[in-house]
Enzyme design. Sequence first.
Site, PDB file in Angstrom:
ATOM      1  N   TRP D 172       0.881  -1.158   0.000  1.00 53.86           N
ATOM      2  CA  TRP D 172       0.000   0.000   0.000  1.00 53.86           C
ATOM      3  C   TRP D 172       0.929   1.221   0.000  1.00 53.86           C
ATOM      4  CZ3 TRP D 172      -2.054  -4.498   1.177  1.00 53.86           C
ATOM      5  CH2 TRP D 172      -3.397  -4.683   1.418  1.00 53.86           C
ATOM      6  N   TYR D 174       1.035   4.984   0.190  1.00 54.39           N
ATOM      7  CA  TYR D 174       0.146   6.101   0.476  1.00 54.39           C
ATOM      8  C   TYR D 174       0.953   7.298   0.972  1.00 54.39           C
ATOM      9  CZ  TYR D 174      -4.143   3.285   0.276  1.00 54.39           C
ATOM     10  OH  TYR D 174      -5.195   2.517  -0.132  1.00 54.39           O
ATOM     11  N   ILE D 206       1.047  -3.633  -6.211  1.00 51.80           N
ATOM     12  CA  ILE D 206       1.131  -2.276  -5.678  1.00 51.80           C
ATOM     13  C   ILE D 206      -0.265  -1.694  -5.577  1.00 51.80           C
ATOM     14  CG2 ILE D 206       1.964   0.064  -6.196  1.00 51.80           C
ATOM     15  CD1 ILE D 206       4.238  -1.519  -7.838  1.00 51.80           C
ATOM     16  N   LYS D 207      -0.516  -1.022  -4.451  1.00 48.50           N
ATOM     17  CA  LYS D 207      -1.802  -0.371  -4.268  1.00 48.50           C
ATOM     18  C   LYS D 207      -1.569   1.120  -4.080  1.00 48.50           C
ATOM     19  CE  LYS D 207      -5.661   0.135  -1.098  1.00 48.50           C
ATOM     20  NZ  LYS D 207      -6.051  -0.002   0.321  1.00 48.50           N
ATOM     21  N   VAL D 208      -2.212   1.936  -4.931  1.00 49.66           N
ATOM     22  CA  VAL D 208      -2.135   3.388  -4.755  1.00 49.66           C
ATOM     23  C   VAL D 208      -3.542   3.974  -4.840  1.00 49.66           C
ATOM     24  CG1 VAL D 208       0.229   3.714  -5.608  1.00 49.66           C
ATOM     25  CG2 VAL D 208      -1.672   3.675  -7.230  1.00 49.66           C
TER      26      VAL D 208
END
Lengths: 310, 310, 310, 310, 310
Positions: D172, D174, D206-208
Site C-alpha cells: 500500500w 500512500y 502495488i496499491k495506490v
Amino acid sequence: MALSPKVQEILSWYESDNPGTKANLARILMHGRLGGTGKVVILPVDQGFEHGPARSFATNPPAYDPHYHFELALEAGLNAYAAPLGMLEMGAAKYAGALPLILKVNSSNSLSRLKDNANQAVTSGVKDALRLGCAGIGFTIYPGSDASFDMLEELRELTLEAKSYGLATVVWSYPRGGNLSKEGETAVDVCAYAAHMAALMGATIIKVKPPMAHIELAEAKKVYDQMDIDTSTLAARTRHVMQTVFDGKRVVVFSGGDAKGAEGLLEDIQGLADGGASGSIVGRNAFRRPKAEALDLLDKILSIYEKAAA
Amino acid sequence: MALSPKVQEILSWYESDNPGTKANLARILMHGRLGGTGKVVILPVDQGFEHGPARSFATNPPAYDPHYHFELALEAGLNAYAAPLGMLEMGAAKYAGALPLILKVNSSNSLSRLKDNANQAVTSGVKDALRLGCAGIGFTIYPGSDASFDMLEELRELTLEAKSYGLATVVWSYPRGGNLSKEGETAVDVCAYAAHMAALMGATIIKVKPPMAHIELAEAKKVYDQMDIDTSTLAARTRHVMQTVFDGKRVVVFSGGDAKGAEGLLEDIQGLADGGASGSIVGRNAFRRPKAEALDLLDKILSIYEKAAA
Amino acid sequence: MALSPKVQEILSWYESDNPGTKANLARILMHGRLGGTGKVVILPVDQGFEHGPARSFATNPPAYDPHYHFELALEAGLNAYAAPLGMLEMGAAKYAGALPLILKVNSSNSLSRLKDNANQAVTSGVKDALRLGCAGIGFTIYPGSDASFDMLEELRELTLEAKSYGLATVVWSYPRGGNLSKEGETAVDVCAYAAHMAALMGATIIKVKPPMAHIELAEAKKVYDQMDIDTSTLAARTRHVMQTVFDGKRVVVFSGGDAKGAEGLLEDIQGLADGGASGSIVGRNAFRRPKAEALDLLDKILSIYEKAAA
Amino acid sequence: MALSPKVQEILSWYESDNPGTKANLARILMHGRLGGTGKVVILPVDQGFEHGPARSFATNPPAYDPHYHFELALEAGLNAYAAPLGMLEMGAAKYAGALPLILKVNSSNSLSRLKDNANQAVTSGVKDALRLGCAGIGFTIYPGSDASFDMLEELRELTLEAKSYGLATVVWSYPRGGNLSKEGETAVDVCAYAAHMAALMGATIIKVKPPMAHIELAEAKKVYDQMDIDTSTLAARTRHVMQTVFDGKRVVVFSGGDAKGAEGLLEDIQGLADGGASGSIVGRNAFRRPKAEALDLLDKILSIYEKAAA
Amino acid sequence: MALSPKVQEILSWYESDNPGTKANLARILMHGRLGGTGKVVILPVDQGFEHGPARSFATNPPAYDPHYHFELALEAGLNAYAAPLGMLEMGAAKYAGALPLILKVNSSNSLSRLKDNANQAVTSGVKDALRLGCAGIGFTIYPGSDASFDMLEELRELTLEAKSYGLATVVWSYPRGGNLSKEGETAVDVCAYAAHMAALMGATIIKVKPPMAHIELAEAKKVYDQMDIDTSTLAARTRHVMQTVFDGKRVVVFSGGDAKGAEGLLEDIQGLADGGASGSIVGRNAFRRPKAEALDLLDKILSIYEKAAA
C-alpha cells in the site's frame, strides 16, 4: 473434566489457535466458581508496580505477602490470577497447578513522568511464563500514546511466541497519551476501538475499562449519531463493545475502574453483565479490602455473573 | 482447586524443578477420581505403534477412533492419557483442557527385528507437546540393550528441554536386550535397577513392570541373599522397588503386563497397592475390552487405590 | 471456490493442524476432476530416482522431459503431482499455481545394495518446498528395515517443520528390510500396520500398497483368525486398512503396484474404491504409457472414484 | 487449472522471483470471476484498525463478524481478501483453501496523533502468514513521512523474508506526512512516484490511490509541462501511473478513495480501467453497504474489468 | 580471460580482501570496452527513487522499462550497471551473467523533507545481491549530515557482510546536511575528505562528485594555502582527490553532476581523465537522452578513458 457446551462454543471461536492455546483458555474458563459458564472473573495484582506498594497494600497489610493473593483467588473461586514476575515467582511453586496463572509481562510505574508517550517496560516473557507454569501472558497497550506503535510491535512478537508454545495472550487495552483527553480514555467510542484493536492483534482475552457515555472522536461521533447507536446505559455501551470484538466472539473482561464503594462497583458489574460482558477483572477493589470483606464482595460479583450465565 | 496435603508433600520431593513442571505434575495428581490422593492411574495407548493396529483394537473396534480413548480416560476418571503424536493430534483440540495429556515421544514397533540392541525411534518432541497442550512427555528406555546408552542420551536431552518449558517427563523403564534373559526383564533386581536408573535420569514419573521373584544378576543376588531382602510377594517386591526410587520419593506407576484375565490383573494391582505403588498404567487391559467392561474394570482398579490412599 | 461439505468434513479430522496445513490439504482435495469429492488421485514421478531413467522413461521417451509430467497431471485432471527436487525445479516456475505440487524429500536408488537396512537419502527439504510453491512434502519410510528408526526420526523433524510453515506431509509407508519376507511387504497385517504407523507419525496423507491376503506376523495372525477379520477380497482388506487409520479419518491413497495390464489395474482400483480408499497414486502405470493411452487409463480411474464418491 | 496466457505473461514480468512467489501471485490472478483475465479486485478490511469499529461496521452490523468478509469476497467472486491478524485468525481455518488471503502486517489507527511522521505498527509477520495459509503479506508505506525511511527498512526486511518463503508482497503506497500538502497526497506526480517507489522496493502487487490532476512538486511540474504529459482525465493519469511501474509490468490496484456514491465510484473505476489499471481494491465501499447492495456494486465493478480485459 | 597486468596491479591493492571480492572487482574491471585497461564507466539508474519517475524517464519513455538499461549498458560496452532492487529484479534473470550488476542497497527520495539530517533508507541487502547474481552492493553516505554516523554504521555492517560473501562494495560518498553550505558539498577539500572517508570505510570502489575550486573548511583552507596545493583545474583537483585515496590505490569513479550539455560533460570528463580518475559513473546524462544519442555520448566518454589508459 469434560468441557461444558458453552466453553466448547467459545473455544470454537479460536479456530486458528493450536490445541495448547485452546487448552490454556479452557483451563481458565473451566476453573473456579464460574467454571464452565463461559463467564470469567480474574484477580490482577499489578498495582504495586503501577502505583507503588503503600497505595496498593497499606489498607490491608496482609496483601504485602504474595501468597495472600493466591489464597484470595482460590478462596473466592476466581478463574485466574494475574501478576508481574516477582509476585508469581513467590507462590508459583507453592500453588503449582492450583489455579491458572497469567504472567503480566509488561508494567508501568508512577515514577515515570511519560504522559503523551506513556509506555510500559517489558519485564518478563514467554519463557518465564512457561517455567512458572502459567496459562498465559498479560500485556498492556496504550492506544493513543505516542509510544503505542512500539507497544503494538512488542505485543506482536510476544503473541507469536506465546501462541507457538500453546499459551494464551491477555491484552489490557487502555487508551491514554497523545491527544486523548482524560475523559476520552474511557469514552465509549475509544473503549470500543481499544477492544477491537486488541482483537485484531490476536488477543485471546481482552481487558478494557467500562465504557462511559462520552464520545471522543469527532469522526466517530457522526457515525454514532447517524446510526443512533444506543450508549444511554452501561449495559448498552457494553453490548456495543462486545459487538466490536468480532460480533461477541472474543472473551472480554472489564476492569472495575478506580476504587469506589462496593455498591457502586456492584451496580457497574450488573450493567456489564446485562450488556453481555464475559466477565470482570477485579484488583484493587478486592485486595485493598480486609479479606473477609473482599471475599464477600467477590461472592456478590460471581453471583451476578452466575445469574447472567444461567 | 487447592492442592491436597498429600499432593503438596509429593511436590515437595521435586525441589529442583521449576513451578511449571510442578504444576504439570500437580495437574496429573489432582485430576480424576484419584485427584488429590497421591495415587495415579494413567491410560497409555501406544500399542498400535508397538504391536500393530489389529492386535491393539480389533477386539474392540470403536477403539480405532482416537477420540474413543480421550472419552474412556474421561469417563473412567483416570489421571492422564498418554499416546504418540498422531493419536493426540486427533483429539487435542476437541478435548483441549479436559484432561492431562502425555505425549509419548518415542516408539518401537513389532516390524523391527532389533533384539540385543532393542531401540525406539524418537517420533515427536517437546515443541509438539507444548503446541498440543500436554502436561508432559513420555519416553521409553531399554536398560540392558546395546542401544541403551544412546537412548539415555536422547532422554537426557529431551528431559532438559522439557523441564526448561515446565513439562513433566514420564519414563517407561523396560529392561531388555543385551545379555538379559527373558525372565530377567522383570526380575526384581532388574526392575528395581530400572526404576532407580529412571529416577537418576531425572524422571518426574517412572513406569516399570511389576517385579517378579526371579533375581537376574549374580552380584545382586549375593546382596539380596545377604541382606535377606523380602521378595516373597508382589507387595514386598513393590515395596523394595519404591524404596529404590529415592526412598519412595518419586511417583512410580506399574504396568499391568500382558493381557490376562481381569481377576489376575486386579490381584496384581492389589499387590502393587499393598506395596505402596503410586499407581498403575493400564492400556491393553482397558481399551481392548468393550467399553462398559473396561469402565467396570477401571472402576475396580481405582477403588483399590482409593482404599490404599485412605 | 467454496469448499464442498465433504472436504470440510475431511478438514475437520485434522483438528490440531494450523490453517496453513488445512489450506494446502484443501488445495489438493479441491483440485482437478475429483475436486470436492473427497477422493484423490496423485501422479508420482520418483521412479527415475528409484529405478533409473531407462526403466522409467524409455517406453515413452517424451516422459524424459519434466514438463511432460506437469502436463500429464493437468490434462488428466489429477489432484496433485509429486516428484523429487530436480523434477520440480524444472517446471515449478512455468506451471506456478497451476496444480498442487508435492516435493518428495527423500529417495532411494537401485544402485544401493542395502536390503535388510534399506534406507533413503533425504534429498531436499521444507525450505525447498516453500520456494517451489509446493502444497506439501513427501517422505518414504520403510517399516521393518533395520534403518526404520532413523527414517522415523528424520520424518518427525520434517513433519514438525512442515506443519509449522503450513505444509502438508505425505508419507509413503512401504514395509521392507529386516526380517520381512517379500510376500510380507504387502501382507494385509503389515500394510495395515504401515498405514497406522504413518498416521501415528502425524501424516496428512498416507500412501500404502494394496494389501494382499497373506498375513505375515504370527502374533497378528492369531488376532485376525480369532476376530474373523474379513481379508477375502481387496475391498475387504482395503476396508480394514482404512479402519486402522483412525477409523477412516485420514486420507489414504494406494499405489498401483508393479506395472501390469490396464485391465488388472482397473480391477484393483475398483476393489480399492469399493473398500473405501481415499484414492490412488498412479505413477509408472501412467507415464510409461504413450500419453493418449495414459490419459485414457487415468480417465477410467477417475471415473471409478467419481462413482465411488457419488 | 492451466494458467491463462495473460497470467503467464504477467508471471514472466516477475523473472527474479522463485516459483513459490509466482505460484501465490498466480493463485490471486487465477481466482474468482476475473481469474485468468489479468485483472484483480481485492477486498481489504483493515478499516477497523485504521478508523475504529463503529466507523467501519456500524452501517452494516453483520460486518462485525469476521466470517462475513470471507463470505463477501467468495460470493462476489473477488480475487483475494486482505486483513490484519485477528480478522484472518478468525476464519482462516473455516475457509482454509477457499480463497487467497493477504495478511496485512502493519496497521495505523486514528487514536495516534502522528502526522508529519505518520507511521504504522508492524502487527504480524511472515511466519503468521504461513501458518494461516496466506498467499502474501500486505504492508503500508507513507512516502513523504518523516518516518518513511524506517517504514521502507521494515518493508525491505519483510519482503526479503516473504520472498524466501514463496509469498507475495502487496505494498500500500500512500504518500502523507512531512511537507506534503493534503492535496499533494493524491497529486498525479506524487501518486506516480509512490507507485514507482513500491516497484523499486520489490513489491509484487502495488496499491495506490486514484491520481488527481494536481501536481505537487515544483521540480516535477517542470517535466510534466515540458513533456506535455497528459493528466487531463483519470484514464490519462492512470496510464501515466502504470507507465511508471516498469512500463506497466507490475500489477497495480487502485483504491476507491473515501466512501461516496456508487455512481461516482463506478465512474472512477471506469476511468481506472480505461487507463489500464490492473484492478481495484474495494473495502469500505463494499462492506459498509448491506450485503445485497455490496454484491450488486461489486458485480458492476467486476463487469467493468471484464470488459476492459476482453 | 587472463587478467591484464593493469588489473592485476589494481587487485594487488586490495590485499586483505578474499578472492571472492577480488574476483568480483576483476569482473567489473575486465568487462566491456574498457575491460583490462583499469578504467571504469558505470551506468547507475537510481534516479527514479531519488527524484521520481517522470523527472527520470519522461524525456525518453523507453527508459521506463527496466530492460532498457541492461541493453543500454551492454550496447555501450560499459563495465557495470547499478540500480535499486526492483530495477534489477526485473532483468537479472533475463540478463543473467551478461554484465556485472551492482545492487544499490539504500535510497533517498524527493518526498522526504529531511535536510540537515539527510538520510537514506536501506532498501535491500547482501542476500538480495547474492540471489540476483550481483558483483557488488552500492551504498550512499552523506558525510556532514546529522544522520551520517548512522549511515556509516549501516555501511560498516553491510560491508562486513558483503566481503564475507565475496562481494564488492561501491560507496557513493556525497557530503550534505549539517553545517555544509550548498557550495561546500562539492568543495575540493570536502570532496577529497569524502573520498578518503569512503576508503577508510573499506570501500572497494568509491564514487564522488567532481571537485570544485571552492574550499569549505577554514582549518583545511590554511593547509591548502600553506602547502600551495594546486586546485586551479579540474585535472589538478582530481589528482588531489586520487592522492587522498591511499595514494591512488583505490578505484574512484566520478559522477557527471547535474544534467547539462554534452559538450560541457565531455570537457569535465577530459579533466577527470587528465587528473587520473579511474573513470566515471554516468546516469541521467545517458538514459534521459534518446538511445542513439546516449550511445554516441557514451562512445565519446569511453574513448577519452581509452586514450587516458593508453
